[in-house]
Design a protein around this motif. Structure first.
Motif, mmCIF file in Angstrom:
data_model
loop_
_atom_site.group_PDB
_atom_site.id
_atom_site.type_symbol
_atom_site.label_atom_id
_atom_site.label_comp_id
_atom_site.label_asym_id
_atom_site.label_seq_id
_atom_site.Cartn_x
_atom_site.Cartn_y
_atom_site.Cartn_z
ATOM 1 N N GLU A 10 53.592 12.328 43.016
ATOM 2 C CA GLU A 10 55.010 12.427 42.649
ATOM 3 C C GLU A 10 55.412 13.877 42.398
ATOM 4 O OE1 GLU A 10 55.581 9.824 39.318
ATOM 5 O OE2 GLU A 10 55.222 8.023 40.520
ATOM 6 N N VAL A 11 54.567 14.615 41.698
ATOM 7 C CA VAL A 11 54.858 16.024 41.417
ATOM 8 C C VAL A 11 54.908 16.831 42.713
ATOM 9 C CG1 VAL A 11 53.940 18.141 40.363
ATOM 10 C CG2 VAL A 11 53.958 16.007 39.065
ATOM 11 N N LEU A 12 53.925 16.625 43.583
ATOM 12 C CA LEU A 12 53.883 17.363 44.846
ATOM 13 C C LEU A 12 55.067 17.003 45.737
ATOM 14 C CD1 LEU A 12 50.064 17.196 45.670
ATOM 15 C CD2 LEU A 12 51.348 19.151 44.791
ATOM 16 N N THR A 13 55.427 15.727 45.765
ATOM 17 C CA THR A 13 56.567 15.290 46.574
ATOM 18 C C THR A 13 57.866 15.901 46.048
ATOM 19 O OG1 THR A 13 55.458 13.225 47.148
ATOM 20 C CG2 THR A 13 57.846 13.278 47.400
ATOM 21 N N HIS A 14 58.032 15.902 44.745
ATOM 22 C CA HIS A 14 59.226 16.520 44.149
ATOM 23 C C HIS A 14 59.258 18.026 44.443
ATOM 24 C CE1 HIS A 14 62.506 17.365 41.439
ATOM 25 N NE2 HIS A 14 61.758 18.276 40.855
ATOM 26 N N ASN A 50 59.419 30.017 51.050
ATOM 27 C CA ASN A 50 59.561 28.575 50.830
ATOM 28 C C ASN A 50 58.905 27.785 51.951
ATOM 29 O OD1 ASN A 50 62.433 29.633 49.512
ATOM 30 N ND2 ASN A 50 61.375 28.076 48.331
ATOM 31 N N ALA A 51 59.030 28.260 53.179
ATOM 32 C CA ALA A 51 58.409 27.572 54.317
ATOM 33 C C ALA A 51 56.893 27.542 54.169
ATOM 34 C CB ALA A 51 58.820 28.245 55.621
ATOM 35 N N LYS A 52 56.325 28.641 53.720
ATOM 36 C CA LYS A 52 54.867 28.694 53.526
ATOM 37 C C LYS A 52 54.434 27.734 52.421
ATOM 38 C CE LYS A 52 54.353 33.406 55.190
ATOM 39 N NZ LYS A 52 54.106 34.805 54.836
ATOM 40 N N ARG A 53 55.185 27.723 51.317
ATOM 41 C CA ARG A 53 54.840 26.801 50.228
ATOM 42 C C ARG A 53 55.030 25.353 50.673
ATOM 43 N NH1 ARG A 53 56.980 31.082 47.616
ATOM 44 N NH2 ARG A 53 59.085 30.251 47.535
ATOM 45 N N THR A 54 56.051 25.105 51.487
ATOM 46 C CA THR A 54 56.281 23.760 52.014
ATOM 47 C C THR A 54 55.076 23.298 52.821
ATOM 48 O OG1 THR A 54 58.682 24.040 52.033
ATOM 49 C CG2 THR A 54 57.774 22.391 53.531
ATOM 50 N N LEU A 57 52.255 22.466 50.468
ATOM 51 C CA LEU A 57 52.469 21.196 49.774
ATOM 52 C C LEU A 57 52.227 20.009 50.704
ATOM 53 C CD1 LEU A 57 55.611 22.218 47.733
ATOM 54 C CD2 LEU A 57 53.433 21.463 46.762
ATOM 55 N N ILE A 58 52.670 20.117 51.941
ATOM 56 C CA ILE A 58 52.421 19.048 52.916
ATOM 57 C C ILE A 58 50.922 18.843 53.100
ATOM 58 C CG2 ILE A 58 52.607 18.449 55.367
ATOM 59 C CD1 ILE A 58 55.443 19.751 55.269
ATOM 60 N N ASN A 59 50.184 19.934 53.213
ATOM 61 C CA ASN A 59 48.731 19.834 53.361
ATOM 62 C C ASN A 59 48.077 19.209 52.133
ATOM 63 O OD1 ASN A 59 48.767 20.932 55.937
ATOM 64 N ND2 ASN A 59 48.446 23.024 55.216
ATOM 65 N N GLU A 60 48.543 19.582 50.946
ATOM 66 C CA GLU A 60 47.991 18.996 49.720
ATOM 67 C C GLU A 60 48.266 17.486 49.673
ATOM 68 O OE1 GLU A 60 46.061 20.200 47.320
ATOM 69 O OE2 GLU A 60 45.990 22.159 48.305
ATOM 70 N N GLU A 63 45.956 15.722 52.103
ATOM 71 C CA GLU A 63 44.595 15.679 51.567
ATOM 72 C C GLU A 63 44.488 14.631 50.453
ATOM 73 O OE1 GLU A 63 41.658 18.696 49.227
ATOM 74 O OE2 GLU A 63 42.707 19.519 50.977
ATOM 75 N N LEU A 64 45.491 14.572 49.612
ATOM 76 C CA LEU A 64 45.504 13.609 48.510
ATOM 77 C C LEU A 64 45.492 12.173 49.049
ATOM 78 C CD1 LEU A 64 45.766 13.288 45.394
ATOM 79 C CD2 LEU A 64 48.237 13.210 45.745
ATOM 80 N N LYS A 65 46.219 11.957 50.137
ATOM 81 C CA LYS A 65 46.304 10.628 50.734
ATOM 82 C C LYS A 65 45.127 10.327 51.670
ATOM 83 C CE LYS A 65 51.336 10.527 50.568
ATOM 84 N NZ LYS A 65 52.571 10.446 51.366
ATOM 85 N N GLY A 66 44.279 11.343 51.895
ATOM 86 C CA GLY A 66 43.116 11.138 52.733
ATOM 87 C C GLY A 66 43.428 11.145 54.219
#
Length: 67
Positions: A10-14, A50-54, A57-60, A63-66
């Motif tokens: 939820e935090v990463l998605t937000h 922002n694009a780099k952080r985006t 975050l997508i990669n994280e 990875e979290l979802k496997g």
């Protein structure tokens, strides 16, 4: 998925949504600036950050979802 993982997701998605909104705002604003090329360039650089952080975050999230 555990509660901790769910909260993290939820935090990463937000955070992803915030970064995407900021990126759009910076790009739209930069596109409308014609007199101050230095400010336009700084806003474009902010959007690039922002694009780099985006991407990170997508990669994280993947990875979290496997994925």
């Amino acid at each position: 998925m555990s509660d901790d993982k769910k909260k993290l997701e939820e935090v990463l998605t937000h955070s992803l949504e915030v970064e995407e909104d900021l990126m759009r705002t910076y790009l739209i604003t930069a596109d409308n600036i014609h007199e101050d090329l230095e400010l336009k360039n700084r806003l474009e650089n902010f959007a690039e950050g922002n694009a780099k952080r985006t991407d990170q975050l997508i990669n994280e999230l993947k990875e979290l979802k496997g994925e």
